[in-house]
Design a protein around this motif. Structure first.
Motif, PDB file in Angstrom:
ATOM      1  N   MET A 181       0.846  -1.360   0.199  1.00 27.07           N
ATOM      2  CA  MET A 181       0.018   0.158  -0.025  1.00 27.07           C
ATOM      3  C   MET A 181       0.714   1.084   0.100  1.00 27.07           C
ATOM      4  O   MET A 181       0.538   2.261  -0.698  1.00 27.07           O
ATOM      5  CB  MET A 181      -0.778  -0.107   1.395  1.00 27.07           C
ATOM      6  N   LEU A 182       1.735   1.104   0.632  1.00 24.95           N
ATOM      7  CA  LEU A 182       3.005   2.259   0.688  1.00 24.95           C
ATOM      8  C   LEU A 182       3.413   2.662  -0.759  1.00 24.95           C
ATOM      9  O   LEU A 182       3.442   3.821  -0.844  1.00 24.95           O
ATOM     10  CB  LEU A 182       4.133   1.954   1.618  1.00 24.95           C
TER      11      LEU A 182
ATOM     12  N   ILE B 220      11.892   5.878  -3.131  1.00 25.84           N
ATOM     13  CA  ILE B 220      10.600   5.236  -2.727  1.00 25.84           C
ATOM     14  C   ILE B 220      10.436   3.871  -3.062  1.00 25.84           C
ATOM     15  O   ILE B 220       9.798   3.235  -2.359  1.00 25.84           O
ATOM     16  CB  ILE B 220       9.668   6.061  -3.549  1.00 25.84           C
ATOM     17  N   PHE B 221      11.570   3.235  -3.826  1.00 23.02           N
ATOM     18  CA  PHE B 221      11.504   1.923  -4.231  1.00 23.02           C
ATOM     19  C   PHE B 221      12.630   1.154  -3.335  1.00 23.02           C
ATOM     20  O   PHE B 221      12.444   0.193  -2.674  1.00 23.02           O
ATOM     21  CB  PHE B 221      11.734   1.781  -5.641  1.00 23.02           C
ATOM     22  N   LEU B 222      13.857   2.052  -3.275  1.00 21.09           N
ATOM     23  CA  LEU B 222      14.928   1.429  -2.602  1.00 21.09           C
ATOM     24  C   LEU B 222      14.640   0.893  -1.231  1.00 21.09           C
ATOM     25  O   LEU B 222      14.966   0.256  -0.390  1.00 21.09           O
ATOM     26  CB  LEU B 222      16.192   2.266  -2.730  1.00 21.09           C
ATOM     27  N   VAL B 223      13.577   1.634  -0.559  1.00 19.18           N
ATOM     28  CA  VAL B 223      13.094   1.595   0.775  1.00 19.18           C
ATOM     29  C   VAL B 223      12.723   0.210   1.243  1.00 19.18           C
ATOM     30  O   VAL B 223      12.480  -0.316   2.186  1.00 19.18           O
ATOM     31  CB  VAL B 223      12.303   2.753   1.273  1.00 19.18           C
ATOM     32  N   ASN B 224      11.984  -0.410   0.181  1.00 20.06           N
ATOM     33  CA  ASN B 224      11.427  -1.782   0.301  1.00 20.06           C
ATOM     34  C   ASN B 224      12.457  -2.760   0.530  1.00 20.06           C
ATOM     35  O   ASN B 224      12.056  -3.666   1.186  1.00 20.06           O
ATOM     36  CB  ASN B 224      10.725  -2.008  -1.003  1.00 20.06           C
TER      37      ASN B 224
ATOM     38  N   VAL C 202       4.504   6.449  -4.863  1.00 18.03           N
ATOM     39  CA  VAL C 202       4.670   6.494  -6.323  1.00 18.03           C
ATOM     40  C   VAL C 202       3.747   7.750  -6.717  1.00 18.03           C
ATOM     41  O   VAL C 202       4.435   8.606  -7.607  1.00 18.03           O
ATOM     42  CB  VAL C 202       4.422   5.252  -7.041  1.00 18.03           C
ATOM     43  N   ASN C 203       2.534   7.860  -6.264  1.00 21.22           N
ATOM     44  CA  ASN C 203       1.704   8.884  -6.703  1.00 21.22           C
ATOM     45  C   ASN C 203       2.270  10.315  -6.701  1.00 21.22           C
ATOM     46  O   ASN C 203       2.265  11.344  -7.278  1.00 21.22           O
ATOM     47  CB  ASN C 203       0.334   8.953  -6.161  1.00 21.22           C
TER      48      ASN C 203
ATOM     49  N   GLY D 215       2.302   7.281   3.265  1.00 23.05           N
ATOM     50  CA  GLY D 215       2.797   7.192   1.985  1.00 23.05           C
ATOM     51  C   GLY D 215       3.109   8.501   1.595  1.00 23.05           C
ATOM     52  O   GLY D 215       4.238   8.769   0.911  1.00 23.05           O
ATOM     53  N   PRO D 216       2.060   9.453   1.235  1.00 25.84           N
ATOM     54  CA  PRO D 216       2.232  10.852   0.796  1.00 25.84           C
ATOM     55  C   PRO D 216       3.620  11.484   1.538  1.00 25.84           C
ATOM     56  O   PRO D 216       4.359  12.228   0.904  1.00 25.84           O
ATOM     57  CB  PRO D 216       1.079  11.434   0.846  1.00 25.84           C
TER      58      PRO D 216
END
Length: 529
Positions: free
Chosen positions: A39-40, A182-186, A45-46, A166-167
């Motif tokens: 969900m994050l 925002i992707f690497l944090v996963n 991403v938005n 998320g925002p």
């Protein structure tokens, strides 16, 4: 412990009970962590889309693909994920999903162009499909009755927390570091969850196993992809062109073929068509599709307005989205307690009705409004979205016996993600078309002559922030005013349409979803509807 209990319980029984007791909190925690990541990724991403646009040179359709490549893969593989989980083992499939999602997040963070990013996002969608379909099934296997309602309440609250944070997280990472984070944090989160899952999750599966339905998966995935491609390319290629009409026609034919394949396979199918004969299951799936098609498309367009017309940075955009997200989190946190007290159809119907009303309140926004004009819409929509997910997840798997929860969860999540993919593509295309038409028909647009259509497309993609380099200084003020009006008026009209579509979903939920259709394992000790 009484003598009677001691006589009846063997050491093996006690060991199994102790293992189950330890597994339950870990199962719930890991399902929540996975949901948090998934969900994050929606909201972070938005808020970073416009930075992606400038960094990678992406078009409006390219930005839609950043969302839709993820949701398309997610929708295409959810059914297979749920089916594989039931047959190969839910723990095993969940762990594979974590590995795929983590590695693809790393690839997305390192992408150097929008095509590579969208391929990585598709792989993310594959991993997310496995996690989405298995998470609720793992919870359903470990929890029963009222405890299941509380578990899904927490599950929904965590999803709400991810949407709420998320925002802010996306804005902070994008402004302070780069959109790549925002992707690497996963990656570190995924590695920790993988280690915990290997240690603490219990394996469960459906005893009767069949081969994977590859033909069904291929027909469904390609059919859905062609429909979305038609919506995304319709504005640039022409809605009546042979290419676009061919995409829609072949897409529909493939989806019809998918239904025929599943009917032929019977109990070997990954999509159990017999479940659709249960009114509650059909109702929650249709209501979910319509709700997600409208609400997620609305968030996509609202964020574009805040950044491209009002001119806020990703961090500032995240702050202004907080009233909706925090309302969503608070409401979802208390919804678990309502699952055992309210009829599920009433709860889900009310949630979608709030979403519809919230989107309709966007008519309060005018070309020269400040961001606060969005507050009524955001708060009411947040209430609806917070009420929606806990009962939706519980009802979706509640209509089947626990060993078939993976398939039911996969089917339910498929309708959810199909709604997102088609909604973002269709309502985004409609918005883009309306902006271009409204701008070219304006007095300032007419004065631009042959360049009006090109400028209108730039307005639809980047709002008023991209005009200074494409319009003569003497025309800039008038063009900016016309662009602002075209953008906001088109946004309002599309949001009203979204509200009407969501209202249909609310009616379906009120009429079709009934507690008596739920399996006994999902029944709580409450009065009948």
């Amino acid at each position: 412990m009484s003598a009677e209990t001691t006589a009846e319980e063997t050491p093996a029984d006690l060991a199994r009970g102790e293992t189950a007791g330890r597994a339950r909190p870990w199962t719930l925690a890991l399902a929540c962590v996975a949901m948090f990541m998934l969900m994050l990724d929606v909201t972070v991403v938005n808020v970073a889309l416009q930075d992606l646009r400038t960094s990678l040179g992406a078009s409006f359709a390219g930005l839609q693909w950043v969302i839709d490549s993820y949701t398309l893969a997610l929708a295409a593989f959810l059914l297979t994920g749920g089916s594989l989980a039931d047959r190969l083992g839910r723990k095993r499939v969940f762990l594979v999903g974590l590995v795929v999602f983590t590695l693809s997040s790393l690839a997305a963070g390192l992408a150097q162009d929008v095509v590579t990013l969208n391929i990585a996002r598709g792989a993310q969608g594959l991993g997310a499909a496995l996690l989405f379909s298995v998470g609720p099934a793992l919870i359903g296997h470990e929890f029963r009755g009222a405890d299941r309602g509380k578990a899904f309440g927490l599950f929904g609250a965590i999803a709400g927390l991810a949407l709420a944070l998320g925002p802010l997280i996306g804005g902070l990472l994008t402004d302070a570091l780069s959109w790549r984070w925002i992707f690497l944090v996963n990656v570190p989160i995924g590695l920790l969850a993988l280690a915990a899952g290997m240690l603490w999750l219990r394996e469960s599966r459906q005893p009767a196993t069949h081969r994977v339905d590859w033909f069904g998966m291929l027909a469904f995935g390609l059919g859905l992809a062609l429909l979305v491609l038609g919506f995304l390319r319709g504005e640039s290629s022409g809605w009546t062109s042979a290419t676009i009409l061919g995409c829609f026609a072949v897409g529909v034919l493939l989806l019809v073929a998918f239904v025929l394949i599943e009917r032929h396979l019977g109990d070997r199918a990954m999509f159990d068509l017999s479940l659709l004969r249960i009114g509650t299951f059909s109702g929650v799936c249709l209501a979910t599709l319509l709700s997600n098609a409208t609400s997620l498309a609305a968030v996509f367009l609202q964020l574009s307005y805040v950044q491209n017309v009002l001119g806020y940075s990703p961090w500032d955009t995240g702050l202004r989205l907080m009233p909706m997200m925090m309302t969503l989190f608070v409401v979802s946190a208390v919804t678990g307690g309502l699952l055992a007290k309210m009829a599920p159809g009433v709860l889900i119907g009310l949630s979608i009705a709030f979403i519809a009303l919230g989107m309709g309140l966007m008519v309060l926004v005018h070309p020269h409004s400040s961001w606060t004009a969005m507050l009524p819409s955001m708060i009411v929509t947040g209430i609806g979205m917070g009420l929606f997910n806990p009962p939706r997840a519980a009802v979706t798997i509640g209509v089947v016996r626990p060993e078939k929860a993976g398939m039911a969860s996969g089917m339910g999540e498929t309708f959810q993600q199909v709604g997102v993919a088609i909604g973002v593509a269709a309502f985004g295309a409609l918005f883009h078309h309306k902006v271009v038409v409204a701008f070219t028909a304006s007095q300032a647009g007419s004065a631009l002559g042959g360049t009006a259509h090109t400028v209108g497309q730039a307005v639809a993609t980047g709002g008023t922030t991209t005009l200074s380099g494409s319009v003569a200084p003497g025309q800039l003020t008038a063009v900016t005013e016309a662009a602002r009006s075209a953008f906001v008026d088109s946004l309002s009209s599309v949001m009203v349409l979204c509200a009407w579509v969501a209202a249909v979903g609310a009616v379906i939920a009120f009429v079709w979803i009934r507690r008596r259709d739920l399996h006994e394992s999902a029944q709580a000790p409450v009065a009948a509807d």
